[in-house]
Design a protein around this motif. Structure first.
Motif, PDB file in Angstrom:
ATOM      1  N   GLN A 239      11.995   5.949  -5.146  1.00  0.00           N
ATOM      2  CA  GLN A 239      12.586   4.721  -5.679  1.00  0.00           C
ATOM      3  C   GLN A 239      13.382   3.994  -4.592  1.00  0.00           C
ATOM      4  OE1 GLN A 239      14.887   5.487  -9.214  1.00  0.00           O
ATOM      5  NE2 GLN A 239      16.003   3.564  -9.049  1.00  0.00           N
ATOM      6  N   ASN A 240      14.178   4.742  -3.839  1.00  0.00           N
ATOM      7  CA  ASN A 240      14.947   4.140  -2.746  1.00  0.00           C
ATOM      8  C   ASN A 240      14.036   3.591  -1.651  1.00  0.00           C
ATOM      9  OD1 ASN A 240      17.353   4.784  -4.033  1.00  0.00           O
ATOM     10  ND2 ASN A 240      17.586   6.729  -2.947  1.00  0.00           N
TER      11      ASN A 240
ATOM     12  N   GLY B  65       0.814  -1.211   0.000  1.00  0.00           N
ATOM     13  CA  GLY B  65       0.000   0.000   0.000  1.00  0.00           C
ATOM     14  C   GLY B  65       0.845   1.257   0.000  1.00  0.00           C
ATOM     15  N   MET B  66       1.923   1.263   0.776  1.00  0.00           N
ATOM     16  CA  MET B  66       2.798   2.428   0.838  1.00  0.00           C
ATOM     17  C   MET B  66       3.555   2.620  -0.473  1.00  0.00           C
ATOM     18  SD  MET B  66       4.119   1.703   4.728  1.00  0.00           S
ATOM     19  CE  MET B  66       5.136   3.141   4.998  1.00  0.00           C
ATOM     20  N   ALA B  67       3.917   1.513  -1.134  1.00  0.00           N
ATOM     21  CA  ALA B  67       4.592   1.607  -2.425  1.00  0.00           C
ATOM     22  C   ALA B  67       3.656   2.197  -3.483  1.00  0.00           C
ATOM     23  CB  ALA B  67       5.088   0.224  -2.862  1.00  0.00           C
ATOM     24  N   VAL B  68       2.402   1.775  -3.467  1.00  0.00           N
ATOM     25  CA  VAL B  68       1.419   2.306  -4.416  1.00  0.00           C
ATOM     26  C   VAL B  68       1.213   3.805  -4.176  1.00  0.00           C
ATOM     27  CG1 VAL B  68      -1.015   2.239  -5.094  1.00  0.00           C
ATOM     28  CG2 VAL B  68       0.243   0.109  -4.781  1.00  0.00           C
ATOM     29  N   GLU B  69       1.155   4.211  -2.912  1.00  0.00           N
ATOM     30  CA  GLU B  69       0.979   5.634  -2.588  1.00  0.00           C
ATOM     31  C   GLU B  69       2.143   6.458  -3.130  1.00  0.00           C
ATOM     32  OE1 GLU B  69       1.511   9.355  -0.742  1.00  0.00           O
ATOM     33  OE2 GLU B  69       2.813   7.637  -0.262  1.00  0.00           O
TER      34      GLU B  69
ATOM     35  N   ALA C 285      13.198  14.893 -10.124  1.00  0.00           N
ATOM     36  CA  ALA C 285      14.153  13.784 -10.073  1.00  0.00           C
ATOM     37  C   ALA C 285      14.524  13.416  -8.636  1.00  0.00           C
ATOM     38  CB  ALA C 285      15.408  14.145 -10.860  1.00  0.00           C
ATOM     39  N   VAL C 286      14.645  14.433  -7.776  1.00  0.00           N
ATOM     40  CA  VAL C 286      15.030  14.171  -6.387  1.00  0.00           C
ATOM     41  C   VAL C 286      13.950  13.383  -5.663  1.00  0.00           C
ATOM     42  CG1 VAL C 286      15.625  15.227  -4.185  1.00  0.00           C
ATOM     43  CG2 VAL C 286      16.479  16.233  -6.309  1.00  0.00           C
ATOM     44  N   SER C 287      12.698  13.818  -5.797  1.00  0.00           N
ATOM     45  CA  SER C 287      11.578  13.118  -5.155  1.00  0.00           C
ATOM     46  C   SER C 287      11.413  11.709  -5.721  1.00  0.00           C
ATOM     47  CB  SER C 287      10.281  13.909  -5.341  1.00  0.00           C
ATOM     48  OG  SER C 287      10.372  15.177  -4.725  1.00  0.00           O
ATOM     49  N   ALA C 288      11.565  11.580  -7.046  1.00  0.00           N
ATOM     50  CA  ALA C 288      11.438  10.271  -7.672  1.00  0.00           C
ATOM     51  C   ALA C 288      12.538   9.323  -7.190  1.00  0.00           C
ATOM     52  CB  ALA C 288      11.494  10.413  -9.191  1.00  0.00           C
ATOM     53  N   LYS C 289      13.752   9.839  -7.072  1.00  0.00           N
ATOM     54  CA  LYS C 289      14.863   9.011  -6.602  1.00  0.00           C
ATOM     55  C   LYS C 289      14.632   8.572  -5.156  1.00  0.00           C
ATOM     56  CE  LYS C 289      18.936   7.129  -7.005  1.00  0.00           C
ATOM     57  NZ  LYS C 289      19.173   5.998  -7.940  1.00  0.00           N
ATOM     58  N   LYS C 290      14.130   9.473  -4.335  1.00  0.00           N
ATOM     59  CA  LYS C 290      13.850   9.141  -2.939  1.00  0.00           C
ATOM     60  C   LYS C 290      12.745   8.093  -2.847  1.00  0.00           C
ATOM     61  CE  LYS C 290      13.000  11.245   1.571  1.00  0.00           C
ATOM     62  NZ  LYS C 290      12.768  12.510   2.310  1.00  0.00           N
TER      63      LYS C 290
ATOM     64  N   PHE D  85       9.685   0.031 -10.863  1.00  0.00           N
ATOM     65  CA  PHE D  85      10.110   0.333 -12.226  1.00  0.00           C
ATOM     66  C   PHE D  85       9.348   1.516 -12.811  1.00  0.00           C
ATOM     67  CE2 PHE D  85      11.974  -3.933 -12.065  1.00  0.00           C
ATOM     68  CZ  PHE D  85      13.219  -3.662 -12.602  1.00  0.00           C
ATOM     69  N   ARG D  86       8.087   1.693 -12.420  1.00  0.00           N
ATOM     70  CA  ARG D  86       7.351   2.865 -12.899  1.00  0.00           C
ATOM     71  C   ARG D  86       7.975   4.147 -12.340  1.00  0.00           C
ATOM     72  NH1 ARG D  86       2.394   2.478 -15.441  1.00  0.00           N
ATOM     73  NH2 ARG D  86       2.772   4.720 -15.686  1.00  0.00           N
ATOM     74  N   VAL D  87       8.343   4.127 -11.059  1.00  0.00           N
ATOM     75  CA  VAL D  87       9.003   5.295 -10.463  1.00  0.00           C
ATOM     76  C   VAL D  87      10.398   5.462 -11.049  1.00  0.00           C
ATOM     77  CG1 VAL D  87       9.925   6.244  -8.305  1.00  0.00           C
ATOM     78  CG2 VAL D  87       7.672   5.175  -8.322  1.00  0.00           C
ATOM     79  N   PHE D  88      11.075   4.353 -11.325  1.00  0.00           N
ATOM     80  CA  PHE D  88      12.421   4.403 -11.919  1.00  0.00           C
ATOM     81  C   PHE D  88      12.393   5.101 -13.276  1.00  0.00           C
ATOM     82  CE2 PHE D  88      15.574   2.494 -14.788  1.00  0.00           C
ATOM     83  CZ  PHE D  88      16.741   2.803 -14.115  1.00  0.00           C
ATOM     84  N   PHE D  89      11.425   4.729 -14.116  1.00  0.00           N
ATOM     85  CA  PHE D  89      11.321   5.361 -15.434  1.00  0.00           C
ATOM     86  C   PHE D  89      10.838   6.806 -15.316  1.00  0.00           C
ATOM     87  CE2 PHE D  89      10.811   0.830 -16.848  1.00  0.00           C
ATOM     88  CZ  PHE D  89      12.030   0.767 -17.513  1.00  0.00           C
ATOM     89  N   ALA D  90      10.012   7.069 -14.289  1.00  0.00           N
ATOM     90  CA  ALA D  90       9.569   8.448 -14.074  1.00  0.00           C
ATOM     91  C   ALA D  90      10.738   9.337 -13.662  1.00  0.00           C
ATOM     92  CB  ALA D  90       8.478   8.482 -13.002  1.00  0.00           C
ATOM     93  N   ALA D  91      11.699   8.758 -12.935  1.00  0.00           N
ATOM     94  CA  ALA D  91      12.873   9.526 -12.512  1.00  0.00           C
ATOM     95  C   ALA D  91      13.723   9.945 -13.710  1.00  0.00           C
ATOM     96  CB  ALA D  91      13.713   8.705 -11.540  1.00  0.00           C
TER      97      ALA D  91
END
Length: 309
Positions: A226-227, A110-114, A219-224, A206-212
């Motif tokens: 992703q981590n 659930g947290m990953a989807v959010e 990019a900073v928020s997406a990388k965070k 992978f969706r967040v990875f490609f969004a980054a």
């Protein structure tokens, strides 16, 4: 005379080993619950967190881990201190312990989807991840994890006489839910739950990875994010140890029969304690807003201590 001395030393060594293991388990249980308790306190005293779904999901995971740790540590100590427990009481403890253990992977999903929605669909995040829907998701998680446990109890009622529930037994899941029906139900639900969670984590990662990689995304928020999802995967791997631990014991004990208790204790630490130790670090300490309120809490406590002294 020598045999008496040797047996006395053996008893002392056994008592020492049992005491050390229980001390380690209780110490880590109290420490982790204390750290988590601070975050629950900060959340309860800071209305700013009430309206954001990610903090609601996080604090639910924290409370869930606190319940799970308390029950797990209690059962671990009871095995040595009061091994024979009423079956009805044991069923309640196992019900809560198993539900909270299953809740953890579902919460991580659930947290990953959010996070995926926040990064990949930022304009719709406030519409999709509302407070009401967040609490509905939490209720759904508890309902989904309750159904398999209810099935176990129904199978037990059908296959066992009522006198069984008034008897006393060593409170271990395999001692109560030991029929082929229980084993088949457990295997099916474990595969279903874990497959769903892993697919969710891999997809969102992978969706967040490609969004980054996209220029239109922060990019900073997406990388965070992703981590964070990657850390969820690490945490889930440790949680999966609770399913692998019995197989490890079956294979390792014949190779090292004298170290059976050490193997069981190591499995217990890795599968039950370590994953809950990661929870405060994945969101709490890595989140700037939580850290700022945490520092305020520490500074206020320091000032109060200074005034008292």
């Amino acid at each position: 005379m020598n045999s008496t001395v040797n047996s006395s030393r053996a008893v002392q060594n056994d008592f020492k080993n049992v005491f050390i293991r229980n001390f380690i388990v209780v110490f880590f249980g109290i420490t982790i619950n204390y750290i988590n308790g601070i975050f629950v306190f900060i959340f309860s005293r800071s209305p700013v967190f009430y309206m954001e779904s990610k903090y609601i999901l996080y604090i639910h995971l924290v409370i869930n881990d606190m319940i799970m740790l308390t029950i797990t540590v209690t059962l671990h100590v009871m095995v040595y201190a009061a091994p024979l427990v009423n079956v009805s009481v044991c069923c309640i403890l196992l019900l809560l312990g198993t539900m909270t253990a299953r809740n953890t992977p579902m919460c991580l999903a659930g947290m990953a989807v959010e996070r995926y929605i926040a990064i990949c669909k930022p304009l719709r995040h406030s519409q999709i991840c509302t407070v009401r829907r967040t609490y509905t998701l939490i209720l759904l998680i508890w309902l989904v994890t309750f159904i398999p446990e209810l099935a176990d109890i129904i199978i037990l009622l059908v296959t066992r006489p009522l006198t069984f529930f008034t008897s006393r037994i060593l409170c271990i899941s395999l001692n109560i839910y030991d029929t082929p029906y229980h084993l088949n139900r457990s295997m099916a639900s474990n595969v279903l739950f874990l497959s769903f969670v892993w697919i969710t984590l891999i997809y969102t990662y992978f969706r967040v990875f490609f969004a980054a990689k996209s220029a239109t995304t922060d990019a900073v928020s997406a990388k965070k994010a992703q981590n964070t999802i990657l850390l969820h995967g690490v945490q889930l791997l440790f949680c999966m140890m609770s399913y692998v631990a019995p197989l490890l014991e079956i294979n390792l004990v014949p190779l090292f029969p004298s170290d059976r208790s050490k193997i069981a204790f190591s499995n217990f630490l890795v599968s039950n304690i370590l994953p809950r130790f990661l929870t405060p670090f994945i969101y709490g300490i890595r989140d700037q807003k939580f850290v700022s309120y945490f520092k305020k809490y520490i500074s206020v406590c320091t000032v109060k201590v200074g005034l008292v002294s």
